[in-house]
Design a protein around this motif. Structure first.
Motif, short mmCIF file in Angstrom:
data_model
loop_
_atom_site.label_atom_id
_atom_site.label_comp_id
_atom_site.label_asym_id
_atom_site.label_seq_id
_atom_site.Cartn_x
_atom_site.Cartn_y
_atom_site.Cartn_z
N MET A 1 0.84 -1.17 -0.13
CA MET A 1 0.09 0.00 0.03
C MET A 1 0.85 1.22 -0.07
SD MET A 1 -2.95 1.44 0.07
CE MET A 1 -3.96 0.15 0.53
N ASN A 2 0.71 2.39 -0.92
CA ASN A 2 1.23 3.76 -1.02
C ASN A 2 0.72 4.44 0.27
OD1 ASN A 2 2.37 5.93 -1.74
ND2 ASN A 2 1.82 5.81 -3.58
N PHE A 3 1.53 4.62 1.18
CA PHE A 3 0.71 5.40 2.36
C PHE A 3 0.45 6.75 1.98
CE2 PHE A 3 1.20 8.00 6.21
CZ PHE A 3 -0.12 7.35 6.77
N ASP A 4 1.33 7.50 1.14
CA ASP A 4 1.15 8.70 0.57
C ASP A 4 -0.15 9.09 0.08
OD1 ASP A 4 3.88 9.34 1.50
OD2 ASP A 4 4.73 8.84 -0.53
N ARG A 5 -0.82 7.93 -0.45
CA ARG A 5 -1.91 7.99 -1.11
C ARG A 5 -3.15 7.59 -0.47
NH1 ARG A 5 -2.22 9.59 -6.50
NH2 ARG A 5 -4.08 8.50 -6.74
N LEU A 6 -3.09 7.32 0.96
CA LEU A 6 -3.67 6.52 1.80
C LEU A 6 -5.23 7.29 1.84
CD1 LEU A 6 -4.35 4.02 3.45
CD2 LEU A 6 -3.35 5.16 5.17
N LYS A 7 -5.07 8.49 2.03
CA LYS A 7 -6.47 9.11 2.24
C LYS A 7 -7.33 9.19 0.89
CE LYS A 7 -4.74 12.49 5.48
NZ LYS A 7 -3.32 11.89 5.81
N THR A 8 -6.83 9.15 -0.37
CA THR A 8 -7.38 8.69 -1.52
C THR A 8 -8.00 7.49 -1.37
OG1 THR A 8 -5.89 10.27 -2.77
CG2 THR A 8 -7.46 8.64 -4.01
N TYR A 9 -7.21 6.27 -0.94
CA TYR A 9 -7.86 4.97 -0.84
C TYR A 9 -8.98 4.63 0.18
CZ TYR A 9 -7.45 -0.09 -0.03
OH TYR A 9 -7.93 -1.19 0.22
N HIS A 10 -8.87 5.54 1.24
CA HIS A 10 -9.80 5.25 2.21
C HIS A 10 -11.15 5.40 2.11
CE1 HIS A 10 -10.76 4.99 6.66
NE2 HIS A 10 -11.54 6.20 6.64
N ASN A 212 -2.69 3.67 -5.66
CA ASN A 212 -2.75 3.56 -4.15
C ASN A 212 -1.81 2.34 -3.86
OD1 ASN A 212 -4.91 5.48 -3.34
ND2 ASN A 212 -6.11 4.48 -4.52
N PHE A 213 -1.81 1.47 -5.05
CA PHE A 213 -0.97 0.26 -4.89
C PHE A 213 0.36 0.22 -5.40
CE2 PHE A 213 -5.26 -0.72 -4.62
CZ PHE A 213 -5.68 -1.60 -3.65
N MET A 214 1.03 1.78 -5.89
CA MET A 214 2.15 1.68 -6.72
C MET A 214 2.98 2.22 -5.47
SD MET A 214 0.46 2.83 -10.25
CE MET A 214 2.06 3.67 -11.10
N ASN A 215 3.72 1.46 -4.91
CA ASN A 215 4.73 1.78 -3.77
C ASN A 215 5.88 2.63 -4.45
OD1 ASN A 215 3.24 0.94 -1.59
ND2 ASN A 215 4.01 -0.98 -2.00
N GLN A 216 6.22 2.37 -5.63
CA GLN A 216 7.52 2.84 -6.49
C GLN A 216 7.23 4.53 -6.33
OE1 GLN A 216 4.98 1.11 -7.97
NE2 GLN A 216 4.86 1.40 -10.11
N LEU A 217 6.04 4.88 -6.28
CA LEU A 217 5.64 6.30 -6.60
C LEU A 217 6.61 7.07 -5.48
CD1 LEU A 217 1.90 6.56 -7.27
CD2 LEU A 217 3.83 6.81 -9.13
N ARG A 218 7.01 6.80 -4.44
CA ARG A 218 7.76 7.33 -3.45
C ARG A 218 9.07 7.66 -3.99
NH1 ARG A 218 6.65 4.45 2.40
NH2 ARG A 218 4.48 4.50 2.41
#
Length: 260
Positions: A1-10, A212-218
């Protein structure tokens, strides 16, 4: 999970949690006297619903960021949040034979040693206790899509993607094979079935959801992320999953209920 986008995912996950809760409650009887362990709770959207159906919930996740988000989302008095590694559950003595019910929803396929997690779940149950599990089955559709999104690159992105590996540990067998795994661990009264979920997304919906599932975006500068997402999503949609209605995917999940 890409935490940076977690609010979008929530917001997406909260809607999905209602469906998840219905699936769980139909398969596994829950009681206000139950003490329940929520394995891999993530941002806690399912935990909230579970807490209304049982006496107490212990929810844990390997990510401190996820636990912080879960605490922020709900601080019900009957929920305890902990940071923990599901593959090391057998070493958590305070969890040994402590729960009437255990839920592991959409988390086992993130674990390389998911069998160790299953052994820990078995140990954490009281004699006669039950668990609800689901495990993503290896198939040529949605999870291949996620793997493609998680590893997409081209010459202009190689610098950011160098050395990156995004892994899913999908179950390679069928429902009967998973049943045998549970029997080998010691579970009884095992019921396994295959559930096939079909999804339909437009290109814009795919761009909003799958990062939201692309952890490489960090690894990417913020000003490069939008361009990369656009290119990666277009790539997977142009490789055989698209028709006139939109982006079609099928997700195969093995759902299991078992007793200690």
């Amino acid at each position: 999970m890409n935490f940076d986008r977690l609010k979008t995912y929530h917001s997406i996950a909260s809607k999905e949690a209602l469906t998840c809760m219905e699936i769980v409650s139909q398969a596994l009887p829950l009681d206000q006297k139950d003490v329940l362990l929520d394995v891999g709770c993530g941002p806690g959207v399912l935990t909230i619903l579970l807490s209304k159906r049982v006496g107490k919930v212990t929810a844990f996740d390997v990510s401190s960021e996820m636990i912080a988000e879960a605490k922020k989302n709900n601080q019900a008095e009957n929920i305890t949040y902990n940071i923990g590694d599901a593959t090391k559950l057998t070493t958590y003595k305070e969890y040994s034979q402590a729960f009437e019910k255990v839920i592991a929803y959409y988390c086992l396929h993130w674990m390389k040693d998911f069998k160790a997690a299953l052994q820990g779940i078995y140990q954490s149950l009281k004699p006669g206790g039950q668990c609800f599990l689901n495990m993503a089955q290896e198939n040529p559709d949605i999870f291949d899509t996620l793997k493609a999104l998680g590893s997409y690159t081209s010459p202009k992105w190689e610098h950011f993607m160098k050395g990156y590996k995004h892994a899913y540990y999908l179950f390679k067998g069928n429902a009967n094979d998973f049943k045998e795994v549970l029997f080998d661990i010691g579970f009884k009264d095992v019921n396994c079935r295959l559930v096939v979920k079909k999804l339909l997304l437009t290109f814009d919906e795919a761009k909003a959801h799958y990062p939201n599932f692309m952890n490489q975006l960090r690894r990417f500068p913020e000003d490069k992320q939008k361009e990369y997402i656009e290119e990666a999503v277009k790539y997977v949609m142009d490789t055989g999953f698209k028709d006139d209605e939109g982006y079609k995917m099928t997700c195969s999940l093995i759902v299991a209920v078992a007793r200690k």
